[in-house]
Scaffold this motif. Sequence first.
Motif, short mmCIF file in Angstrom:
data_model
loop_
_atom_site.label_atom_id
_atom_site.label_comp_id
_atom_site.label_asym_id
_atom_site.label_seq_id
_atom_site.Cartn_x
_atom_site.Cartn_y
_atom_site.Cartn_z
N UNK A 1 43.80 71.38 46.77
CA UNK A 1 42.51 70.87 46.30
C UNK A 1 42.61 69.44 45.78
N UNK A 2 43.63 69.15 44.99
CA UNK A 2 43.79 67.80 44.46
C UNK A 2 44.04 66.79 45.56
N UNK A 3 44.84 67.20 46.56
CA UNK A 3 45.11 66.33 47.71
C UNK A 3 43.83 66.05 48.48
N UNK A 4 43.00 67.07 48.67
CA UNK A 4 41.75 66.89 49.39
C UNK A 4 40.77 66.00 48.63
N UNK A 5 40.78 66.13 47.31
CA UNK A 5 39.90 65.29 46.50
C UNK A 5 40.26 63.81 46.67
N UNK A 6 41.55 63.51 46.64
CA UNK A 6 42.00 62.13 46.79
C UNK A 6 41.77 61.64 48.22
N UNK A 7 42.02 62.49 49.20
CA UNK A 7 41.82 62.11 50.59
C UNK A 7 40.34 61.81 50.86
N UNK A 8 39.46 62.61 50.30
CA UNK A 8 38.02 62.38 50.48
C UNK A 8 37.62 61.01 49.95
N UNK A 9 38.15 60.67 48.80
CA UNK A 9 37.84 59.37 48.19
C UNK A 9 38.36 58.23 49.07
N UNK A 10 39.57 58.39 49.59
CA UNK A 10 40.18 57.36 50.43
C UNK A 10 39.42 57.20 51.74
N UNK A 11 39.03 58.30 52.36
CA UNK A 11 38.32 58.25 53.64
C UNK A 11 37.01 57.49 53.51
N UNK A 12 36.24 57.81 52.49
CA UNK A 12 34.93 57.17 52.31
C UNK A 12 35.09 55.69 51.95
N UNK A 13 36.00 55.39 51.03
CA UNK A 13 36.20 54.00 50.63
C UNK A 13 36.63 53.14 51.82
N UNK A 14 37.55 53.65 52.64
CA UNK A 14 38.02 52.88 53.79
C UNK A 14 36.92 52.73 54.84
N UNK A 15 36.14 53.80 55.02
CA UNK A 15 35.10 53.74 56.05
C UNK A 15 34.00 52.75 55.67
N UNK A 16 33.74 52.61 54.40
CA UNK A 16 32.70 51.69 53.94
C UNK A 16 33.06 50.24 54.24
N UNK A 17 34.34 49.98 54.51
CA UNK A 17 34.78 48.62 54.83
C UNK A 17 34.73 48.35 56.33
N UNK A 18 34.33 49.38 57.11
CA UNK A 18 34.38 49.25 58.57
C UNK A 18 33.32 48.30 59.12
N UNK A 19 32.31 47.98 58.31
CA UNK A 19 31.22 47.14 58.81
C UNK A 19 30.11 48.01 59.35
N UNK A 20 30.10 48.24 60.65
CA UNK A 20 29.09 49.11 61.26
C UNK A 20 29.40 50.57 60.93
N UNK A 21 28.40 51.30 60.45
CA UNK A 21 28.58 52.70 60.13
C UNK A 21 27.83 53.56 61.14
N UNK A 22 28.55 54.50 61.72
CA UNK A 22 27.99 55.39 62.74
C UNK A 22 27.03 56.39 62.11
N UNK A 23 25.96 56.70 62.83
CA UNK A 23 25.04 57.73 62.36
C UNK A 23 25.26 58.99 63.18
N UNK A 24 25.69 60.04 62.51
CA UNK A 24 25.95 61.34 63.15
C UNK A 24 24.72 62.22 62.96
N UNK A 25 24.18 62.71 64.04
CA UNK A 25 22.95 63.50 63.99
C UNK A 25 23.28 64.99 63.96
N UNK A 26 22.84 65.71 62.92
CA UNK A 26 23.14 67.15 62.82
C UNK A 26 22.53 67.91 64.00
#
Length: 417
Positions: free
Chosen positions: A392-417
């Motif tokens: 759980x702790x590993x997933x919490x940190x990974x989630x934070x890292x994934x979102x922070x890094x993705x926000x620097x990507x510039x263009x953000x993809x829109x995924x349609x449910x």
Amino acid sequence: MASRLQVADSRPEDWVYVSEGGATIVFSYRGTENPHFKGRVLRLRKVHLLDNGAVHDGEEEPDDPMIAFHKDVISFLVPQAFLPDLDVILLNESWLDALERLRDGDRPLERRKKDKIDKRRKKGVLATDLVGGEGIVAVEIKPKWGFLPREHHLSQATVSTKTSTCRFCMHTYLRSQGGSFPTDYCPMDLYSRNESRVAKAIHSLWDAWIGSDGSLNNFKIFVSGKVVKPSHVRAPVISQKPLPTPYKTSIITHGFKETLTETLIALLLDTKVLDIISSLQRTLDELDIEGLAKLYSTTASDNAKSGLASVVADPTPEDWRDFVACYQTSYRTWDHANPDPKHIQYYLMSYLLSATFKDCSIILKIGQCGQSLPSARLVSIIDLDLKPTNKLGEWEELDRMIVERYKTAGHQKRCVP
């Protein structure tokens, strides 16, 4: 079938390597002498190369936890028609040592550098062989996350990103920055039940399989129970050159891609498997990892202040039986937008179970070049392993890292449910 089969009732040379994950390795029976093993696979636990494995001095080794987890939890959530049969099998160290000497060279090099069969274990798992059969083509797909989180428990810093781009696509970006092969596959397309979107997902999985030479773990092709790499099919698919031994088979011919993808699309549109997986992922993860961490921090324990990394005790089998009963009744009436801290244990267990369904795979079994099969079990769910609490702790940190890094990507993809 007897509940306590002996692996020593078969010969090590009658078992061939199929595949493996992070915790287990799978072998398929190819012998003819023992009918109890026909159509079955042997699933064995692994240990790190420097680890000697499990030891149970003076007491009987418990059954593999996968057996009890399937019986007490999974079987209440997933129809049996979509699950493999599981049985306990008694192991023998010298037999396992002989099997390892015979088949270790068939394993991927990167796996051999990390781990090995746990030869000290006394019990393993015998399961239905879902990919075997002479001339049979089977495909394994790891669908991954099939939903976008609700915004109730997301922070201002993450809400716009998490509710627009799915977790898999964000994680793909992070992995690609580390050198992994990029893929256009989006789970939302696969789960959509829209024919054109499902086709897009399948073609994206195929393209990534070809481009990465099969190194990505979310798409695998088996022929006669053996994993086939892109290099084995690339020649006949693209240039119609002769197929190298040992993959000379009438199944892999020019047009293989078209036949395979069309069959997969038809199977996926006809089955309820993806609906079941997506629904369980979503309803078991009502809070997102952010909301779970916030709720955990409000509990009385001082350790909770250090985040989910402080959660270490795994639920007992009795805890899981109680949770399943709760999930099927009162859990569905809780106000998940305003979760009660007294339910924190069940929310933690719920997230662990959601992670199981986020990481499972499905097997789609088809005949030769799309020929129909007599078996009704054409789509099955596998790899429904219990996740440990200390992740759980590993997933919490990974989630934070994934979102922070993705926000620097510039263009953000829109995924349609």
